[in-house]
Design a protein around this motif. Structure first.
Motif, PDB file in Angstrom:
ATOM      1  N   ASN A  70     -81.170 -25.372 -62.055  1.00  0.00           N
ATOM      2  CA  ASN A  70     -81.394 -26.120 -60.821  1.00  0.00           C
ATOM      3  C   ASN A  70     -80.113 -26.552 -60.126  1.00  0.00           C
ATOM      4  OD1 ASN A  70     -84.239 -26.281 -60.543  1.00  0.00           O
ATOM      5  ND2 ASN A  70     -84.295 -27.646 -62.312  1.00  0.00           N
ATOM      6  N   TYR A  71     -78.980 -26.161 -60.689  1.00  0.00           N
ATOM      7  CA  TYR A  71     -77.717 -26.630 -60.123  1.00  0.00           C
ATOM      8  C   TYR A  71     -76.731 -25.472 -60.110  1.00  0.00           C
ATOM      9  CZ  TYR A  71     -73.287 -29.137 -59.758  1.00  0.00           C
ATOM     10  OH  TYR A  71     -72.043 -29.567 -59.380  1.00  0.00           O
ATOM     11  N   ASP A 128     -71.414 -27.261 -53.935  1.00  0.00           N
ATOM     12  CA  ASP A 128     -72.485 -27.034 -54.902  1.00  0.00           C
ATOM     13  C   ASP A 128     -73.827 -27.234 -54.212  1.00  0.00           C
ATOM     14  OD1 ASP A 128     -71.981 -30.230 -56.684  1.00  0.00           O
ATOM     15  OD2 ASP A 128     -72.605 -29.800 -54.631  1.00  0.00           O
ATOM     16  N   ARG A 157     -78.160 -27.897 -55.073  1.00  0.00           N
ATOM     17  CA  ARG A 157     -79.217 -28.181 -56.027  1.00  0.00           C
ATOM     18  C   ARG A 157     -80.501 -27.553 -55.528  1.00  0.00           C
ATOM     19  NH1 ARG A 157     -75.337 -31.893 -56.354  1.00  0.00           N
ATOM     20  NH2 ARG A 157     -74.797 -32.676 -58.428  1.00  0.00           N
ATOM     21  N   SER A 158     -81.445 -27.355 -56.435  1.00  0.00           N
ATOM     22  CA  SER A 158     -82.582 -26.486 -56.126  1.00  0.00           C
ATOM     23  C   SER A 158     -83.537 -27.054 -55.089  1.00  0.00           C
ATOM     24  CB  SER A 158     -83.361 -26.178 -57.401  1.00  0.00           C
ATOM     25  OG  SER A 158     -83.835 -27.385 -57.970  1.00  0.00           O
ATOM     26  N   GLU A 180     -76.117 -23.964 -63.967  1.00  0.00           N
ATOM     27  CA  GLU A 180     -76.269 -24.853 -65.113  1.00  0.00           C
ATOM     28  C   GLU A 180     -77.449 -24.364 -65.943  1.00  0.00           C
ATOM     29  OE1 GLU A 180     -77.196 -29.043 -64.373  1.00  0.00           O
ATOM     30  OE2 GLU A 180     -75.672 -29.492 -65.869  1.00  0.00           O
ATOM     31  N   PHE A 181     -77.235 -24.214 -67.252  1.00  0.00           N
ATOM     32  CA  PHE A 181     -78.324 -23.735 -68.083  1.00  0.00           C
ATOM     33  C   PHE A 181     -78.918 -24.881 -68.879  1.00  0.00           C
ATOM     34  CE2 PHE A 181     -76.109 -23.852 -72.116  1.00  0.00           C
ATOM     35  CZ  PHE A 181     -74.789 -23.644 -71.789  1.00  0.00           C
ATOM     36  N   ALA A 238     -80.305 -30.454 -69.676  1.00  0.00           N
ATOM     37  CA  ALA A 238     -79.264 -29.675 -68.987  1.00  0.00           C
ATOM     38  C   ALA A 238     -77.965 -29.733 -69.767  1.00  0.00           C
ATOM     39  CB  ALA A 238     -79.069 -30.210 -67.584  1.00  0.00           C
TER      40      ALA A 238
END
Lengths: 113, 115
Positions: free
Chosen positions: B31-32, B49, B51-52, B93-94, B100
């Motif tokens: 999501n990032y 950056d 975010r979703s 980011e996983f 996270a």
């Protein structure tokens, strides 16, 4: 407001030796992640520390270990160094976890002979 | 685990033209998505950056777009300048069972701005 700092900046070791790298996070940050960046490659995640515990680990052998101190600073230890461990080691700090911006330190360049 | 593919590996553009770098990711839970710029011998520096919960974000000459359905995101630099020359990395980011975690990076794009 101090950013992320790392020490030392450069290090030369021989195969089989052990090394300790240090990282101080950005003020107010509580999470430290370590990355290995080989020449010409993107950083690869080694592990992340939060609340003095290793939260998650990337695909690195047990020779790579770490520690986080109560002041949130962190160490990366590598035992039994191999030639292939030569790389730039970066730490990144962030606040809490999850969609939080990670800020990188200047890195420690390790050369293993 | 997460896998991030980045293209192209090298991009040469004329000063003043636009540059586009594309990345795809594999983990739909990501999501990032940050973008870093790394000059020779320096640390990666965050430039933007996303975010979703948004599809696009802009900061002056830099913009990032995200397509969660297709699992790809792109960096757009307009009116390129010589100081834009650097290696650019996308990242995702996983997530693991604990929440996270770290970032998975692409292999980088060497952007060259021709005068």
């Amino acid at each position: 407001d101090a950013g992320v700092t790392q020490s030392p900046t450069h290090l030369i070791k021989t195969r089989g030796q052990q090394v300790t790298l240090r990282c101080s996070p950005k003020s107010g940050h509580d999470t430290v992640s370590w990355y290995q960046q080989a020449l010409g490659q993107g950083p690869q995640f080694i592990f992340q520390y939060y609340e003095e515990e290793e939260r998650q680990r990337g695909n690195f052998p047990d020779r790579f270990s770490g520690h986080q101190f109560p002041n949130y600073s962190s160490e990366l230890n590598v035992n039994a160094l191999l030639l292939g461990d030569s790389a730039l080691y970066l730490c990144a700090s962030s606040f809490v976890t999850g969609q939080e911006t990670q800020y990188f330190g200047p890195g420690t360049r390790l050369l293993v002979l | 685990g997460e896998n991030v593919e980045q293209h192209p590996s090298t991009l040469s553009v004329q000063e003043g033209d636009s540059a586009v770098i594309k990345c795809t990711y594999s983990d739909s839970a990501s999501n990032y998505f940050p973008w870093y710029k790394q000059e020779l011998g320096k640390r990666p520096q965050l430039i933007i950056d996303i975010r979703s919960n948004v599809g696009e974000k802009k900061d002056q000459r830099i913009a990032v777009t995200l397509n969660k359905t297709a699992k790809h995101f792109s960096l757009h630099i307009t009116e390129t300048q010589p100081e834009d020359s650097a290696v650019y990395f996308c990242a995702a980011e996983f997530y693991s069972g604990g929440g996270a975690d770290g970032l998975t990076f692409g292999k980088g794009t060497h952007l060259i701005i021709q005068p």
